[in-house]
Design a protein around this motif. Structure first.
Motif, mmCIF file in Angstrom:
data_model
loop_
_atom_site.group_PDB
_atom_site.id
_atom_site.type_symbol
_atom_site.label_atom_id
_atom_site.label_comp_id
_atom_site.label_asym_id
_atom_site.label_seq_id
_atom_site.Cartn_x
_atom_site.Cartn_y
_atom_site.Cartn_z
ATOM 1 N N TYR A 1 -9.555 -10.384 -8.250
ATOM 2 C CA TYR A 1 -8.545 -9.542 -7.600
ATOM 3 C C TYR A 1 -8.068 -8.388 -8.480
ATOM 4 O O TYR A 1 -7.559 -7.400 -7.980
ATOM 5 C CB TYR A 1 -7.326 -10.384 -7.202
ATOM 6 N N THR B 1 -6.476 -4.100 -7.911
ATOM 7 C CA THR B 1 -5.099 -3.743 -8.252
ATOM 8 C C THR B 1 -5.060 -2.654 -9.311
ATOM 9 O O THR B 1 -4.289 -1.702 -9.207
ATOM 10 C CB THR B 1 -4.361 -4.998 -8.740
ATOM 11 N N LEU C 1 4.093 -3.395 -5.200
ATOM 12 C CA LEU C 1 2.668 -3.670 -5.036
ATOM 13 C C LEU C 1 2.446 -4.815 -4.045
ATOM 14 O O LEU C 1 1.527 -4.776 -3.228
ATOM 15 C CB LEU C 1 2.072 -4.023 -6.403
ATOM 16 N N GLU D 1 0.142 -3.856 -0.966
ATOM 17 C CA GLU D 1 -1.147 -4.523 -0.797
ATOM 18 C C GLU D 1 -1.171 -5.336 0.489
ATOM 19 O O GLU D 1 -2.179 -5.420 1.175
ATOM 20 C CB GLU D 1 -1.445 -5.420 -2.001
ATOM 21 N N GLY E 1 -5.923 -7.164 -3.640
ATOM 22 C CA GLY E 1 -5.629 -7.174 -5.066
ATOM 23 C C GLY E 1 -4.711 -8.316 -5.453
ATOM 24 O O GLY E 1 -4.432 -9.220 -4.659
ATOM 25 N N GLY F 1 -1.560 -8.363 -5.895
ATOM 26 C CA GLY F 1 -0.317 -8.455 -5.135
ATOM 27 C C GLY F 1 -0.488 -9.362 -3.933
ATOM 28 O O GLY F 1 0.340 -10.235 -3.645
#
Lengths: 288, 329, 505, 525
Positions: B94, B98, B270, B274, B281, B283
């Motif tokens: 992930y 991000t 975030l 997201e 990501g 988040g």
């Protein structure tokens, strides 16, 4: 006595209206914003008694668009949105102020202690502050609330935990700046010591910087609070917390636009006023 | 220089350690039971107890903590309750998305901040630019994200509003679509990845741009009243050159600090960005792990964010030092 | 403005996106998930929205027929039950193969059941009553039970029930491998497991049953419901399977329609034993008056829910006398006044859906109307399972919208209501109701069985331990023309059967 | 007078932020010829700096309420010109040298780039740096400003201005922020610019400097030019009353120290009464040593200690005044702070007589008062409540302030009033030693004379021991009985004031003496 001592000089005429001069230095827009902060606080205090409709009960069909008598329309359950937004100001503004006040008190006390005691106390407090400042605060506040359980009080605790270090740092820096200023040395030479010295000759000098930061922070705290409640960590229903209302109405954006937009506009107005007032105060204090 | 880096590295480790302590303490007070989460609510008590034993949850807290630190040193963050994968693997999966998003938001936010501050300095001394800035920064992130999607994707169809890329099954060595696209010579990938980045990065960048822009405007305002700015004007330089050559570098320090601090606030946003933009990501991973009280995963994300945050702030400090010849590392 | 924007959009699409169009015209179904699939392992995960994905990749021996609680064949084409109810003999279908090409035979079933029954598997309790499994020949599997269990077929049909996995895959891979990979025998193969982004199922060409309409099922992860709705309206996805805001169902945008189907999702409340609500009959009656679902269910769900009939979903059993909420608000208010006021907390888990928090919201308002000081609390994720350890701080009522494991009343009573039941969150205990429920365990006559459970339900309600509120339907909003969604009452809402769903020609 | 490069006619300017505007310039007219040095003399607030800014077209736009008249530089009209023309004027015609060179160079740009920006070719830049007397111009071009000392920076500023070969150079008090020895060198440099054909407008508050440097002197008072004439004539026979007052208040090494300085409004002055020097020492410093962490940083960020005071012995008797003279960085302020008890010495002894610790009069009088407390409260702090008000009133009268000022805030007082209040605060505690830290260095001459008189009067009447720290030998000679000269943490000379001034023993003292500007009326004649 033959020395030509000059004639006693007299008091210069006091310039009238210190407040008016302050306002002039801030700019009219910022002055309006500063005044409106007071108005918002007043509104937040009396909101529960002045809502035109009961904000908790169905008063009309659901999803009425803004109009008369429901200025902001009605929500999913037929509650008056204007009344809810008005009460939402209470649930958003007062906690924000509370967080800032508590953080201010704690932060200032520690900052004064660190700045004036110096040595080990300073070292310990400032290391702690630095640690808190370098931690990704929102993230950990989220985790704290997730652990303590959602709710306004827990959210407030979580935010406050990460807010006081800012003030400690500001106060401490200001104290260190003021401490070596001639007037403090003069007071020390004049025999002023300890708490009296700090409270009379140092602490009041910290106020302007703190005031500016705290005013600007109102906006930050409100945004953080609304973020928390968007994630379902703030004050639960039926309390009309503005962030939660926006969050809950967001799915209706394209259908019942007033449900998310109007509470968000209320948040925006509050943030904007706080930001403007903070800017104005900063300008007045720094003489820009 | 060595001494400086050494000191900073020590601070870095110290703060990361604090993060572990805090998250670990949270684990101790959180009401959910990881063993129960692993076995499922239907498992008999003996099974839960056995899993508790396997996880070492019956050991005293300090012992658990020491074990956790030992594993951490070996890069082992435990196994996610939700995905049944090693947390380290999940993070690796992930993190690139991000980093790409945060990086784009940082660049976009800084650029916007520059534009806003310069506009405020050079064009309008009136409140118009400032008001726009402040108003834009006062929109709750979840609403601004949704409005961006609604306007630029749904209504206008200018930009994609969800996901990372419009091309199926593309994988590259770094995990950052833009960089991989460049490395592998795929302009289509780069284009698609960039287009997908714009809206979420913009949503994240707005509050950042406002905060940094204000800080920059304020610092510029101060710097441009310094005697050396007057000297520059005295040489007959046009105002824009005074601002660009004499103002910006000297005013860089406070907005850079602000940039570093805003990264911390960005992590909260975030999660929302997201989620709203379906951006795969950390988040998103965090939101889902929080919802299923997946503590190893939450701890892993917190540590990762903490590390990114601290490293970035270290970098900011170094840049600040480099920008000012008076400071020595 | 549009004259300008459309070309611009095209230019962006052409130059930047460069999305390659599929070469051949494939039928692609795009259905979003709100969260990642935690684990695709059919034996070791409690997935909620991924049920239909798992059940379309793997098959059990038997399954529920879409739209009903009747049990039909799956990998077993027929079965017989011995008279003593202890032996179940399944005949496997001919010609079924796994996605890896190996045949589905009795040995595979044995291997899969062995895996399911092992201690490390979260869902092993589905086989708790099985004492032996044998394979007399390649097409026959015999289950022997420890005691008669009329609900056994329901357990096997459950969406979480035992599935048949390729023995080659079980042999060749570590257990964690199944979290992201699958080798089953269902109509679809799992071809892409891209956590956090999307999952792809492709049609299995050698499927033994009816060929699905769609060649590919794409499952993007789209957590935000607003984003899902916009994508549905833009035609980027074909359905919003769950959580479409109830309030907007009445006026769907053009091009969208909805399918509503009965579901076992029951909105009910746990009452804290020892709370005034459980202890004082007058107060309970007063609270029930205020909470009468007749008044508010329509406000939340519109026509897509009905007041509950008992503690069992209406699709599971229909009691002769439905639960009766008193309706005299005046006397309710008087009772509260007489008791010197009452304050209550209503809680729900933070993982709860929007409608649950709306229900809590409206309940608080209703209670306020009779003078009860009601407060809503949200419990942290996972905290509902730990309530018994912290009873003093627990809310007076915990709301939940839950679905049982299977369509048999035993799975409802034995999971939520009986003493020590796994999801008996507040630790309620009513021995006389337990006795009736336990007695009903072995009853094979449906009417007698349902009557017994209904009686137990009444006892629990009268004791003030549980309050049933609403049977909520399964509502899927989708593109016009999508039909045969194959929604099953036992599956959690929104689980579209990819094997049956198609576009109307 | 040669062909004027600048001619100013009826320049009127109103300045002010927000609502209120003040007339800062009220119809100023003068001219500067090519190769001529014109000194613009005036006290702070007289508008002399505003004239300089107006000539460059650099008055802050948002503060200008009204601007009229005419400023023609080499034929180009500046007043009302568009920004483009103004920039051109600044680039080619008018350059300025600032008061404080420390902040006037961009800290993040090399000297070379800043000179290049000024329109200098590299060779040109090197030549000019060399001409200003800077050693190794190449190294300086590559250096950042923080590497240079104040004097070096001022030379760079002059080079930067002169590479553009401007018609007019405005030097706004270019030496006040510098040490005395450096001041003289810079003045010489400015004087040498005459040969370039550049007109110089030299803004200063010091008539002595003006007399030594300029061809002509303009005296500026309250926004008006009250006197305009050849330097010698202005010094010898000033026409305006204000010029006469300025001249009278001015003191230098030849001023009569037996009586108070003449200030405005006093006609006849009696000499100081003799003061009885006490038998006992009011303050004794014995082998005082002090280090500061100021050297380069070590590995862990600690700075190396640097010795700022190196074994100082100093004694002050009751009723005696000792002046401690030295340039910035000599350690004189540190010594005063140690004597006051604000810092502790690393080694050595400090002993004071009496129970009341020494009181201090600071350089920054406004800063030495807590901004948010009324004057009276600060003066009377810590005094017994019953007699406080009468004591405060008495102390205020003592220093020549209206007792009604007790209720005023420091921001409502002038700088001179603030310094008096500070003196009152020091005296009310009846100390045996009064420590004065450059109390007059930031003041205009007339004010400085008043404060000097006040301090002298008070110590004589109260029999105080006084340590008077200053960089100004002229002031030291006037007030002190003895002078001690401090150089780099060491006492290089100590002796009776007159003796130190007339026959210095240390070379350093000679240097200091040579740098003091004198008003040699005879020489000018």
């Amino acid at each position: 006595m033959t020395v030509a001592r000059p004639d006693p000089e007299t008091i210069p005429a006091r310039t009238p209206g210190r407040l008016r001069r302050l306002a002039a230095r801030m700019g009219w827009l910022e002055t309006v914003a500063l005044v409106s902060l007071g108005v918002i606080t007043l509104l937040a205090l009396i909101a529960p008694w002045i809502t035109p409709f009961d904000p908790y009960l169905r008063v009309a069909p659901a999803h009425l668009p803004p109009g008369w008598p429901h200025l902001f329309g009605t929500d999913d359950l037929g509650r008056d949105l204007f009344s809810r937004v008005l009460l939402g100001v209470t649930y958003t503004w007062l906690p924000g102020l509370c967080i800032i006040l508590v953080a201010l008190v704690v932060g200032t006390a520690l900052g004064l202690a660190a700045g004036t005691m110096g040595g080990t106390a300073d070292l310990v407090i400032m290391r702690l502050v630095e640690l808190f400042l370098v931690l990704p605060s929102t993230l950990i506040a989220l985790a704290v609330v997730a652990a303590l359980g959602p709710g306004l009080v827990n959210t407030m605790i979580a935010i406050t935990i990460f807010w006081w270090p800012w003030y400690t740092r500001i106060v401490r820096d200001e104290v260190c700046r003021l401490r070596v200023r001639p007037h403090v040395e003069a007071a020390r030479i004049g025999g002023s010591r300890g708490t009296a010295l700090v409270l009379r000759h140092i602490a009041p000098g910290v106020v302007p910087a703190l005031l500016v930061t705290a005013t600007l922070d109102v906006a930050n705290v409100i945004m953080t609070l609304s973020l928390m409640s968007f994630l379902g960590l703030g004050q639960p229903a039926p309390a009309p917390e503005l962030g939660a209302m926006t969050a809950r109405g967001i799915d209706s954006l394209t259908v019942f636009w007033w449900l998310p937009i109007l509470p968000a506009v209320a948040i925006m107005v509050m943030c904007l006023m706080a930001n403007l007032a903070g800017d104005g105060l900063r300008r007045a204090v720094r003489g820009a | 220089m060595t001494g400086y880096l050494l000191r900073r590295a020590l601070g870095f480790v110290l703060v990361l350690w604090m993060v572990t302590v805090i998250v670990f303490a949270l684990q101790a007070i959180i009401p959910a039971d990881p063993a129960r989460a692993i076995t499922g609510p239907a498992a008999p008590a003996e099974t839960v107890e056995r899993v508790r034993g396997q996880l070492g949850l019956n050991d005293p807290i300090p012992q658990q903590y020491v074990r956790f630190l030992g594993n951490l040193a070996r890069g082992d963050l435990g196994t996610s309750v939700r995905t049944r994968q090693p947390v380290a693997d999940d993070l690796r999966r992930y993190l690139p998305a991000t980093l790409e998003l945060v990086g784009a938001a940082m660049i976009l936010g800084t650029a916007l901040a520059l534009v806003l501050a310069l506009a405020q300095m050079l064009l309008a001394r009136s409140g118009a630019v400032r008001m726009t800035m402040l108003a834009a920064g006062s929109v709750p992130i979840f609403l601004s994200a949704m409005l961006l999607i609604y306007l630029f994707w749904f209504s206008l169809d200018w930009l994609p509003g969800a996901g990372r890329i419009g091309i199926r099954r593309f994988e590259g060595p770094t995990g950052s679509m833009v960089i991989d696209g460049i490395l592998l010579g795929r302009p289509d990938v780069v284009g698609s990845a960039l287009a997908h980045l714009v809206l979420p990065a913009l949503a994240l960048a707005l509050p950042l741009a406002v905060a940094v822009g204000r800080s920059l405007a304020s610092a510029l305002h101060d710097v441009l009243r310094q005697p050396y700015a007057e000297t520059a004007r005295g040489k007959g330089l046009p105002e824009y050159r005074v601002v660009l050559r004499h103002g910006l570098r000297n005013a860089a320090s406070p907005p850079l600090s602000m940039l570093g601090l805003q990264l911390g606030l960005m992590f909260g946003n975030l999660l929302i960005v997201e989620r709203t933009f379906a951006w795969p990501g950390l988040g998103l991973y965090m939101v889902q792990s929080l919802a299923s009280s997946d503590l190893p995963a939450v701890l892993g994300v917190a540590l990762t964010f903490g590390a990114v945050y601290i490293l970035f702030n270290m970098a900011v400090e170094i840049v600040q030092t480099l920008a000012d010849p008076r400071m020595k590392l | 403005m549009t004259a300008f924007t459309i070309p611009f959009g095209r230019i962006v699409a052409a130059s930047l996106l460069a999305v390659p169009l599929p070469a051949a015209a494939q039928n692609v179904l795009r259905v979003p998930f709100s969260i990642d699939i935690g684990s695709f392992d059919p034996d070791n995960a409690f997935e909620t929205q991924a049920l239909s994905a798992i059940n379309n990749v793997y098959e059990g021996l038997v399954e529920y027929i879409p739209g009903s609680t009747d049990i039909g064949p799956a990998l077993a084409e027929s079965w017989t039950i011995s008279d003593d109810g202890l032996t179940y003999i399944f005949d496997l279908v001919d010609g079924a193969t796994f996605h890896d090409g190996t045949p589905v035979d009795s040995a595979a079933v044995l291997a899969s059941m062995e895996r399911r029954g092992s201690e490390t598997m979260m869902l092993n309790y589905f086989l708790w009553n099985v004492t032996g499994i044998e394979a007399p020949d390649g097409d026959t599997v015999v289950f022997t039970l420890g005691m008669p269990q009329p609900s056994f077929l329901d357990y096997l049909s459950s969406p979480w029930g035992p599935k048949v996995i390729s023995p080659a895959a079980i042999e060749g891979n570590p257990p964690e491998w199944f979290a992201e990979n699958a080798v089953g025998s269902g109509p679809f193969r799992l071809t892409e497991f891209n956590r956090g982004q999307q999952y792809v199922l492709e049609k299995f060409e050698d499927y033994h049953g009816e060929e699905p309409y769609f060649d590919v099922v794409e499952i993007p992860v789209i957590p935000d419901i607003g984003q899902q709705i916009l994508q549905l309206r833009a035609g980027d996805i074909d359905a919003v399977p769950t959580n479409y805001p109830w309030a907007q169902l009445a006026a769907l945008p053009p091009g969208l329609e909805l399918t509503a189907a009965p579901s076992m999702a029951l909105l009910f409340g746990y009452v804290k034993p020892g709370s005034p609500l459980a202890e004082d009959a007058d107060l309970r009656a007063a609270v029930m008056t205020a909470l009468d679902p007749d008044i508010w269910v329509e406000d939340i769900y519109g026509p897509y829910a009905t007041p509950a009939l008992s503690l069992f979903p209406a699709t599971m059993l229909t009691p002769e006398t439905p639960v009766d909420f008193p309706s005299d608000m005046a006397s309710a208010a008087a009772a509260v006044t007489a008791a010197g006021g009452l304050s209550l907390t209503i809680g729900y888990g933070s993982e709860g859906a929007d409608d649950v928090d709306q229900a809590a919201d409206i309940m608080a308002a209703q209670l306020a109307a009779i003078g009860v000081d009601a407060e809503v609390v949200v419990l942290p994720a996972g905290a509902v399972y730990g309530l018994q350890e912290a009873m003093d701080t627990a809310p007076d009522i915990v709301l939940t919208r839950s679905v049982p494991d299977a369509a048999h009343p035993e799975t409802q009573a034995g999971v939520f209501y009986t003493t020590g039941a796994i999801l008996n969150l507040m630790g309620a205990s009513l021995p006389e109701a337990d006795e009736i429920a336990n007695g009903a365990f072995g009853i094979t006559d449906i009417a007698a069985r349902d009557a017994a459970y209904a009686e137990a339900s009444d006892l629990w309600i009268e004791a003030g331990l549980f309050l049933p509120f609403a049977d909520v339907q399964d509502v899927v909003v989708h593109a016009e023309g999508l039909t045969d969604l194959g929604l099953r009452p036992v599956f959690l809402p929104g689980n579209i059967d990819f094997g049956t769903v198609r576009f109307e020609e | 007078m040669t062909e004027p490069v600048v001619s100013v006619r009826d320049l009127v300017a109103d300045l002010g932020r927000e609502a209120e505007a003040t007339r800062v310039l009220g119809g100023v007219s003068f001219a500067v010829g090519a190769g001529e040095i014109v000194a613009l003399v005036g006290e702070s607030g007289s508008g002399k700096s505003t004239i300089g800014k107006a000539l460059q077209g650099l008055l802050p736009q948002d503060a200008v309420r009204h601007l009229s008249g005419s400023v023609r530089i080499d034929g180009t009209e500046v007043i009302g010109a568009d920004p483009r023309t103004l920039r051109d004027v600044r680039r080619r015609l008018v350059r300025a040298v600032p008061q404080n060179p420390m902040g006037a160079l961009n800290p993040t740009m090399t000297i070379g780039r800043q000179l290049a920006e000024s329109g200098a070719a590299r060779d040109d830049a090197e030549t000019w740096l060399a001409r200003t007397g800077l050693p190794d111009p190449r190294r300086i071009l590559a250096a950042y400003p923080h590497r240079l000392s104040g004097g070096q920076r001022q030379r760079v500023m002059i080079a930067m201005a002169m590479v553009a070969r401007p018609r007019l150079l405005i030097a706004d008090e270019p030496t006040t922020a510098l040490d005395v020895t450096v001041q003289a060198q810079i003045l010489d440099l400015v004087a040498s610019l005459r040969s370039e054909g550049t007109g110089v407008l030299f803004v200063t508050h010091d008539l002595g400097i003006a007399a030594g440097l300029a061809n002509r002197i303009l005296v500026c008072h309250r926004g008006q030019i009250v006197e305009d004439g050849p330097a010698a004539q202005v010094i010898r026979a000033p026409r305006a009353a204000y010029s006469r007052a300025l001249l009278r208040a001015r003191f230098d090494l030849s001023t009569d120290r037996s009586r108070p300085l003449p200030t405005a409004g006093t006609a006849e002055i009696a000499p100081w009464p003799p003061v009885a020097k006490g038998k006992s020492w009011a303050l004794e410093l014995y082998r005082v040593v002090k280090h500061f962490p100021a050297g380069p940083r070590g590995r862990w960020g600690r700075r190396q200690p640097v010795r700022v005071l190196d074994g100082i012995d100093l004694r002050i008797a009751a009723g005696e005044c000792v002046a401690l003279v030295g340039e910035s960085g000599s350690g004189k302020s540190t010594l005063l702070r140690i004597a006051a008890g604000l810092e502790t010495a690393d080694a050595g002894d400090v002993s004071r007589s009496g129970s009341v610790p020494p009181q201090v009069v600071f350089q920054d009088a406004v800063g030495a008062l807590t901004p948010w407390l009324p004057i009276g409260a600060q003066i009377g702090e810590g005094l017994p409540r019953d007699t406080r008000d009468t004591c405060i009133a008495e102390a205020l009268r003592e220093v020549g302030l209206d007792p009604a000022l007790a209720a005023a805030l420091p921001s409502e007082l002038s700088g001179g009033q603030c310094q008096r209040a500070c003196v009152a605060r020091a005296l009310i505690r009846k100390p045996s030693v009064l420590l004065c830290d450059e109390p007059i260095s930031a003041m205009d001459v007339s004010l400085a004379a008043q404060v000097l008189n006040l301090l002298n009067d008070i110590r004589r009447r109260a029999g105080l021991g006084m340590l008077f720290v200053t960089h100004d030998l002229a002031a030291a000679r006037l007030i002190a009985d003895r002078i001690a000269v401090l150089d780099k943490g060491r006492l290089v000379e100590e002796g009776p004031s007159e003796e130190v001034v007339t026959s210095p023993r240390a070379a350093y003292t000679e240097q200091l003496l040579a740098a003091v500007p004198r008003l040699s009326r005879e020489g000018l004649a």
